[in-house]
Motif scaffolding. Structure first.
Motif, PDB file in Angstrom:
ATOM      1  N   VAL A 141      -7.375   7.197 -15.363  1.00 41.15           N
ATOM      2  CA  VAL A 141      -6.895   7.339 -13.793  1.00 41.15           C
ATOM      3  C   VAL A 141      -8.309   6.678 -13.161  1.00 41.15           C
ATOM      4  CG1 VAL A 141      -6.598   8.798 -12.133  1.00 41.15           C
ATOM      5  CG2 VAL A 141      -5.736   9.586 -14.418  1.00 41.15           C
ATOM      6  N   VAL A 142      -8.027   6.061 -11.860  1.00 39.72           N
ATOM      7  CA  VAL A 142      -8.716   5.503 -11.140  1.00 39.72           C
ATOM      8  C   VAL A 142      -8.283   6.060  -9.693  1.00 39.72           C
ATOM      9  CG1 VAL A 142      -9.757   3.581  -9.796  1.00 39.72           C
ATOM     10  CG2 VAL A 142      -9.439   3.669 -12.295  1.00 39.72           C
ATOM     11  N   ILE A 143      -9.482   6.782  -9.003  1.00 42.87           N
ATOM     12  CA  ILE A 143      -8.935   7.280  -7.520  1.00 42.87           C
ATOM     13  C   ILE A 143      -9.315   6.412  -6.430  1.00 42.87           C
ATOM     14  CG2 ILE A 143      -9.662   9.032  -6.000  1.00 42.87           C
ATOM     15  CD1 ILE A 143      -8.478  10.136  -8.508  1.00 42.87           C
ATOM     16  N   GLY A 144      -8.537   5.966  -5.911  1.00 45.69           N
ATOM     17  CA  GLY A 144      -8.644   4.883  -4.775  1.00 45.69           C
ATOM     18  C   GLY A 144      -9.340   5.394  -3.412  1.00 45.69           C
ATOM     19  N   ASP A 145     -10.851   5.731  -3.822  1.00 45.15           N
ATOM     20  CA  ASP A 145     -11.424   6.283  -2.800  1.00 45.15           C
ATOM     21  C   ASP A 145     -11.951   5.074  -1.376  1.00 45.15           C
ATOM     22  OD1 ASP A 145     -13.144   5.155  -4.484  1.00 45.15           O
ATOM     23  OD2 ASP A 145     -14.877   6.918  -4.055  1.00 45.15           O
ATOM     24  N   SER A 146     -11.080   4.187  -1.146  1.00 40.60           N
ATOM     25  CA  SER A 146     -11.595   3.153  -0.138  1.00 40.60           C
ATOM     26  C   SER A 146     -10.314   3.112   1.067  1.00 40.60           C
ATOM     27  CB  SER A 146     -11.629   1.816  -0.786  1.00 40.60           C
ATOM     28  OG  SER A 146     -10.607   1.327  -1.358  1.00 40.60           O
ATOM     29  N   MET A 147     -10.637   2.438   1.963  1.00 35.57           N
ATOM     30  CA  MET A 147      -9.783   2.374   3.219  1.00 35.57           C
ATOM     31  C   MET A 147      -9.591   0.883   3.516  1.00 35.57           C
ATOM     32  SD  MET A 147      -9.348   5.612   3.922  1.00 35.57           S
ATOM     33  CE  MET A 147      -8.218   5.173   5.448  1.00 35.57           C
ATOM     34  N   GLY A 148      -8.276   0.583   3.975  1.00 38.43           N
ATOM     35  CA  GLY A 148      -8.001  -0.761   4.284  1.00 38.43           C
ATOM     36  C   GLY A 148      -7.573  -1.592   2.837  1.00 38.43           C
ATOM     37  N   GLU A 149      -7.389  -1.130   1.701  1.00 35.62           N
ATOM     38  CA  GLU A 149      -7.038  -1.952   0.474  1.00 35.62           C
ATOM     39  C   GLU A 149      -6.020  -1.446  -0.049  1.00 35.62           C
ATOM     40  OE1 GLU A 149     -11.367  -3.339  -1.439  1.00 35.62           O
ATOM     41  OE2 GLU A 149     -10.899  -1.085  -1.963  1.00 35.62           O
ATOM     42  N   MET A 150      -4.914  -1.103   0.358  1.00 36.89           N
ATOM     43  CA  MET A 150      -3.863  -0.672   0.187  1.00 36.89           C
ATOM     44  C   MET A 150      -2.991  -1.495  -0.562  1.00 36.89           C
ATOM     45  SD  MET A 150      -2.197   2.058  -0.677  1.00 36.89           S
ATOM     46  CE  MET A 150      -2.628   3.518   0.108  1.00 36.89           C
ATOM     47  N   MET A 151      -2.962  -2.830   0.095  1.00 37.25           N
ATOM     48  CA  MET A 151      -2.252  -3.996  -0.476  1.00 37.25           C
ATOM     49  C   MET A 151      -3.117  -4.431  -1.714  1.00 37.25           C
ATOM     50  SD  MET A 151       0.381  -4.590   1.442  1.00 37.25           S
ATOM     51  CE  MET A 151       0.966  -6.391   1.360  1.00 37.25           C
ATOM     52  N   HIS A 152      -4.355  -4.347  -1.731  1.00 35.80           N
ATOM     53  CA  HIS A 152      -4.793  -4.534  -3.056  1.00 35.80           C
ATOM     54  C   HIS A 152      -4.239  -3.811  -4.331  1.00 35.80           C
ATOM     55  CE1 HIS A 152      -7.926  -7.038  -0.774  1.00 35.80           C
ATOM     56  NE2 HIS A 152      -8.126  -7.519  -1.970  1.00 35.80           N
ATOM     57  N   TYR A 153      -4.239  -2.323  -3.852  1.00 37.63           N
ATOM     58  CA  TYR A 153      -3.977  -1.541  -5.095  1.00 37.63           C
ATOM     59  C   TYR A 153      -2.578  -1.590  -5.271  1.00 37.63           C
ATOM     60  CZ  TYR A 153      -8.013   1.485  -3.946  1.00 37.63           C
ATOM     61  OH  TYR A 153      -9.182   2.035  -3.540  1.00 37.63           O
ATOM     62  N   TYR A 154      -1.701  -1.844  -4.365  1.00 40.18           N
ATOM     63  CA  TYR A 154      -0.325  -2.420  -4.790  1.00 40.18           C
ATOM     64  C   TYR A 154      -0.094  -3.488  -5.356  1.00 40.18           C
ATOM     65  CZ  TYR A 154       2.078   1.171  -1.451  1.00 40.18           C
ATOM     66  OH  TYR A 154       2.442   2.237  -0.750  1.00 40.18           O
ATOM     67  N   GLN A 155      -0.884  -4.378  -5.217  1.00 39.99           N
ATOM     68  CA  GLN A 155      -0.785  -5.878  -5.957  1.00 39.99           C
ATOM     69  C   GLN A 155      -1.395  -5.470  -7.332  1.00 39.99           C
ATOM     70  OE1 GLN A 155      -3.459  -7.935  -7.585  1.00 39.99           O
ATOM     71  NE2 GLN A 155      -2.232  -9.564  -7.705  1.00 39.99           N
ATOM     72  N   ALA A 156      -2.132  -4.518  -7.581  1.00 40.94           N
ATOM     73  CA  ALA A 156      -2.628  -4.367  -9.127  1.00 40.94           C
ATOM     74  C   ALA A 156      -1.632  -3.526  -9.876  1.00 40.94           C
ATOM     75  CB  ALA A 156      -3.886  -3.468  -8.761  1.00 40.94           C
ATOM     76  N   SER A 157      -0.672  -2.709  -9.231  1.00 38.97           N
ATOM     77  CA  SER A 157       0.352  -2.148  -9.947  1.00 38.97           C
ATOM     78  C   SER A 157       1.771  -2.849 -10.296  1.00 38.97           C
ATOM     79  CB  SER A 157       0.629  -0.945  -9.001  1.00 38.97           C
ATOM     80  OG  SER A 157      -0.587  -0.136  -8.382  1.00 38.97           O
ATOM     81  N   ASP A 158       2.282  -2.273 -11.337  1.00 37.60           N
ATOM     82  CA  ASP A 158       3.687  -2.651 -11.757  1.00 37.60           C
ATOM     83  C   ASP A 158       4.765  -1.829 -10.974  1.00 37.60           C
ATOM     84  OD1 ASP A 158       3.023  -4.405 -13.847  1.00 37.60           O
ATOM     85  OD2 ASP A 158       2.088  -2.802 -14.673  1.00 37.60           O
ATOM     86  N   LEU A 159       4.300  -0.587 -10.566  1.00 36.45           N
ATOM     87  CA  LEU A 159       5.117   0.329 -10.027  1.00 36.45           C
ATOM     88  C   LEU A 159       4.504   1.295  -8.979  1.00 36.45           C
ATOM     89  CD1 LEU A 159       7.698   2.453 -11.815  1.00 36.45           C
ATOM     90  CD2 LEU A 159       6.253   3.612 -10.511  1.00 36.45           C
ATOM     91  N   ALA A 160       5.178   1.547  -7.866  1.00 32.48           N
ATOM     92  CA  ALA A 160       4.550   2.314  -6.638  1.00 32.48           C
ATOM     93  C   ALA A 160       5.482   3.456  -6.456  1.00 32.48           C
ATOM     94  CB  ALA A 160       4.246   1.211  -5.500  1.00 32.48           C
ATOM     95  N   PHE A 161       4.774   4.461  -6.575  1.00 32.46           N
ATOM     96  CA  PHE A 161       5.295   5.826  -5.917  1.00 32.46           C
ATOM     97  C   PHE A 161       4.744   6.107  -4.443  1.00 32.46           C
ATOM     98  CE2 PHE A 161       4.413  10.260  -4.812  1.00 32.46           C
ATOM     99  CZ  PHE A 161       5.769  10.743  -4.574  1.00 32.46           C
ATOM    100  N   VAL A 162       5.422   6.051  -3.563  1.00 29.91           N
ATOM    101  CA  VAL A 162       5.129   6.008  -2.186  1.00 29.91           C
ATOM    102  C   VAL A 162       4.997   7.945  -1.721  1.00 29.91           C
ATOM    103  CG1 VAL A 162       5.367   5.635   0.158  1.00 29.91           C
ATOM    104  CG2 VAL A 162       6.010   3.850  -1.449  1.00 29.91           C
ATOM    105  N   GLY A 163       3.910   8.138  -1.823  1.00 27.76           N
ATOM    106  CA  GLY A 163       3.646   9.698  -1.380  1.00 27.76           C
ATOM    107  C   GLY A 163       4.192  10.273   0.101  1.00 27.76           C
ATOM    108  N   GLY A 164       3.908  11.460   0.233  1.00 30.82           N
ATOM    109  CA  GLY A 164       4.357  12.178   1.302  1.00 30.82           C
ATOM    110  C   GLY A 164       5.843  12.472   1.265  1.00 30.82           C
ATOM    111  N   SER A 165       6.438  12.160   0.141  1.00 27.23           N
ATOM    112  CA  SER A 165       7.824  12.283  -0.293  1.00 27.23           C
ATOM    113  C   SER A 165       8.311  13.275  -1.237  1.00 27.23           C
ATOM    114  CB  SER A 165       8.550  10.893  -0.712  1.00 27.23           C
ATOM    115  OG  SER A 165       8.104  10.530  -1.668  1.00 27.23           O
TER     116      SER A 165
END
Length: 408
Positions: free
Chosen positions: A292-316
């Motif tokens: 597990v890697v905790i994404g403790d940065s701001m403004g890099e969400m597109m980088h995190y998405y690009q690194a992934s094969d699948l995205a669970f979108v939170g708050g849901s």
């Protein structure tokens, strides 16, 4: 208005405490501006963005505005220090101020230091004293990317004697979707148009593709739990445990919605797994060492998405209403959401209908979906491609907004 002002008075200690916390945590935070003590500023267009998400969302609109009006002077306001950081990064040409807290005296004091005739509010930041004072000062006010969930609509309806005058103040609401437009009209808004979401017009930054975090992670299955809230982190961590029994090298990128939760979520993840990394300490080429890697940065969400094969979108998975699924769609990622997506209901339902997203009603359904996609790369590609085509098809909202706001 008296009821709102009385409620605001009762909340004053809490608001002051929040300002103090920002001041202690962020050296660049300017608390005097939040109290209305603005340095003088002159602008052709004032754009208000609550925080990071709205700053990123408005980027394509401001880019096109600058192309049409190269000499335009921009003032951009935010509520949060993280939003201010994103403004500095995205719009170095713009003036930045912290929006005054919505006490009447603070707003009045700030606006006396402002020379501007046009305010764009991104999404639905309807602060009554701000709107009232802006209109008194002769500003045109447009609400761009305006959205209003059914839940919020019902709340406003309960206090219609307060809300109806409020919704009459803006010159226009440029709505995210037809259902939002209908709610604004029902609450008494003067001019409502459905222009679509400007978030579809977000282009993937060349930095995201150039950095290419995904390539650095090899062939392992990578998924992201994005913008999570309290109560969702445990579900994601349990789902990842189940996934690792089938895919032993799978990686979870867990990115909490709010930066004040980074440390808490990191400590929680350490209770589940021994190998837990932090974005702030470990670069992507080191992530092969972690579960597990905790994404403790701001403004890099597109980088995190690009690194992934699948995205669970939170708050849901909790009754928060879900966050924006457009960013992973633009990158062609499989999208999973929970049962509560009323903040982006139309977009989410359309994504599900065209098989670009999957709704998971509980933790078991989330685990099953993860395992299914992790074992079937071709299915990942098909679903992700459907999401991407949907996002591309819905672009063009910025052009429609620019044709309506009558900017001079």
């Amino acid at each position: 208005m008296w009821l709102y002002r009385f409620t605001l008075l009762l909340l004053t200690p809490t608001i002051l405490l929040k300002i103090r916390r920002f001041q202690k945590k962020y050296s660049h935070y300017r608390p005097k501006e939040a109290l209305g003590f603005w340095p003088s500023v002159s602008a052709d267009l004032w754009v208000h963005c609550a925080s990071v998400g709205e700053v990123l969302a408005v980027r394509p609109l401001i880019v096109q505005l600058r192309e049409k009006h190269p000499t335009c002077r921009f003032l951009i306001t935010t509520m949060t220090p993280t939003g201010a950081e994103q403004v500095e990064k995205s719009f170095p040409f713009a003036e930045h101020r912290y929006l005054p807290m919505d006490w009447r005296f603070s707003v009045k004091r700030a606006l006396k230091r402002l020379t501007c005739k046009h305010l764009l509010i991104i999404e639905t930041e309807l602060w009554p004293n701000l709107l009232f004072q802006a209109k008194q000062q002769g500003l045109r006010v447009d609400i761009v990317n305006a959205r209003l969930s059914e839940r919020s609509f019902l709340r406003y309806q309960q206090f219609s004697h307060v809300s109806r005058p409020l919704f009459k103040l803006p010159d226009s609401f440029l709505a995210h979707a037809k259902s939002d437009a209908e709610r604004f009209e029902a609450l008494g808004a003067k001019k409502v148009l459905t222009t679509g979401s400007i978030k579809f017009d977000l282009s993937v930054s060349p930095d995201v593709l150039q950095d290419n975090w995904r390539e650095q992670l090899g062939s392992r299955f990578v998924w992201i739990a994005a913008s999570t809230h309290q109560g969702e982190d445990e579900i994601a961590l349990n789902a990842h445990k189940a996934l690792l029994q089938k895919e032993s090298d799978a990686l979870l990128l867990l990115v909490p919605r709010h930066p004040e939760r980074f440390d808490t979520v990191y400590a929680l993840a350490k209770q589940y797994f021994e190998k837990v990394g932090l974005r702030s300490q470990d670069s992507p080429d080191q992530w092969s060492n972690f579960d597990v890697v905790i994404g403790d940065s701001m403004g890099e969400m597109m980088h995190y998405y690009q690194a992934s094969d699948l995205a669970f979108v939170g708050g849901s998975l909790i009754k928060r209403g879900g966050h924006n699924p457009i960013e992973p769609a633009l990158l062609g990622k499989v999208i999973l959401v929970g049962p509560y997506t009323f903040n982006f209901l139309d977009i989410t339902e359309q994504l599900i209908q065209i098989k670009g997203a999957i709704r998971c009603l509980d933790e078991i359904a989330l685990e099953d979906a993860l395992i299914s996609f992790a074992s079937n790369p071709s299915l990942c590609y098909r679903v992700g491609r459907a999401a991407q085509r949907f996002a591309e098809k819905n672009q063009g909202a910025v052009t429609r907004v620019l044709s309506e706001i009558d900017f001079r």
